[in-house]
Design an enzyme around this catalytic site. Structure first.
Site, PDB file in Angstrom:
ATOM      1  N   CYS A   9     -28.902  12.814  34.591  1.00 30.02           N
ATOM      2  CA  CYS A   9     -28.828  11.549  35.335  1.00 30.02           C
ATOM      3  C   CYS A   9     -27.352  11.159  35.419  1.00 30.02           C
ATOM      4  O   CYS A   9     -26.472  12.020  35.298  1.00 30.02           O
ATOM      5  CB  CYS A   9     -29.697  10.465  34.697  1.00 30.02           C
ATOM      6  N   ARG A  15     -32.239   7.497  31.790  1.00 33.96           N
ATOM      7  CA  ARG A  15     -33.303   8.342  32.355  1.00 33.96           C
ATOM      8  C   ARG A  15     -33.368   9.733  31.739  1.00 33.96           C
ATOM      9  O   ARG A  15     -34.451  10.172  31.325  1.00 33.96           O
ATOM     10  CB  ARG A  15     -33.132   8.446  33.880  1.00 33.96           C
ATOM     11  N   ASP A 126     -32.600   4.030  38.826  1.00 31.29           N
ATOM     12  CA  ASP A 126     -31.661   3.745  37.750  1.00 31.29           C
ATOM     13  C   ASP A 126     -32.021   2.386  37.140  1.00 31.29           C
ATOM     14  O   ASP A 126     -31.951   1.372  37.820  1.00 31.29           O
ATOM     15  CB  ASP A 126     -30.256   3.721  38.356  1.00 31.29           C
TER      16      ASP A 126
HETATM   17  P1  4NP Z   1     -28.717   6.591  33.437  1.00 37.35           P
HETATM   18  O1  4NP Z   1     -28.349   5.036  33.624  1.00 37.35           O
HETATM   19  O2  4NP Z   1     -27.985   7.352  34.533  1.00 37.35           O
HETATM   20  O3  4NP Z   1     -30.204   6.640  33.629  1.00 37.35           O
HETATM   21  O4  4NP Z   1     -28.254   6.963  32.059  1.00 37.35           O
HETATM   22  C1  4NP Z   1     -27.038   4.568  33.719  1.00 37.35           C
HETATM   23  C2  4NP Z   1     -26.270   4.467  32.592  1.00 37.35           C
HETATM   24  C3  4NP Z   1     -24.970   3.974  32.671  1.00 37.35           C
HETATM   25  C4  4NP Z   1     -24.461   3.586  33.899  1.00 37.35           C
HETATM   26  C5  4NP Z   1     -25.238   3.702  35.039  1.00 37.35           C
HETATM   27  C6  4NP Z   1     -26.522   4.197  34.949  1.00 37.35           C
HETATM   28  N1  4NP Z   1     -23.165   3.056  33.995  1.00 37.35           N
HETATM   29  O5  4NP Z   1     -22.761   2.648  35.098  1.00 37.35           O
HETATM   30  O6  4NP Z   1     -22.420   3.033  32.981  1.00 37.35           O
END
Ligand code: 4NP
Length: 156
Positions: A9, A15, A126
């Site tokens: 992800c 995720r 997300d």
């Molecule tokens: P992930 O969620 O891709 O599902 O781990 C996110 C985690 C951090 C960030 C964005 C989405 N961020 O912008 O730091």
């Protein structure tokens, strides 16, 4: 031979570590743990070394998933180390494909939602900027997808 799965992800704190933890538990329950290698990574490295987001750990823990993975960034050598690279959304897909060394590697990048049977969705949303319900929805989608991924790619 082991089949090696890498979930990807953006941050590798919501995720993909959830998909990773769900698959760990589901393959263990089926006695298939020796048949697979499972890992996860993020296209963005800004959370490297961190445990999953506390909101995701809390939501997962209610469903008896223990998320202990430490975030790491996706890198080109992962194409050598994994058979299937399973991404959560189109942005992950594009970023991972840009690092693919050859055509054969590109064919091993797949979308998590292609394995869904109960949900008609084209990406795992997300949840980072969402409330608690966003995390539950992500877990619902991932449980559906991972169960079918095991069926198609491990038990086949
Ligand atoms: P992930 O969620 O891709 O599902 O781990 C996110 C985690 C951090 C960030 C964005 C989405 N961020 O912008 O730091």
């Amino acid at each position: 031979m082991n089949k090696r799965f890498l979930f990807v992800c953006l941050g590798n704190i919501c995720r993909s570590p959830a998909a990773h933890g769900i698959m760990d538990k589901m393959v263990a329950e089926k006695g298939l743990d020796a048949d697979v290698v499972i890992d996860s990574a993020g296209t963005y490295g800004g959370h490297a070394g961190e445990l999953p987001d506390p909101r995701m750990r809390a939501a997962a823990s209610k469903r008896r998933y223990d998320l202990r993975h430490r975030s790491r960034q996706f890198r080109a050598p992962d194409f050598d180390d994994f058979d299937l690279i399973v991404v959560m959304d189109d942005s992950n897909y594009d970023r991972v494909c840009r690092l693919a060394p050859d055509r054969e590697s590109l064919d091993r990048v797949v979308r998590m939602t292609d394995y869904c049977t109960r949900f008609t969705v084209d990406h795992v949303p997300d949840p980072y900027y969402d409330g608690e319900r966003g995390f539950e929805h992500v877990l619902d989608i991932l449980e559906d997808a991972v169960a079918n991924l095991i069926d198609k790619e491990v038990e086949r």
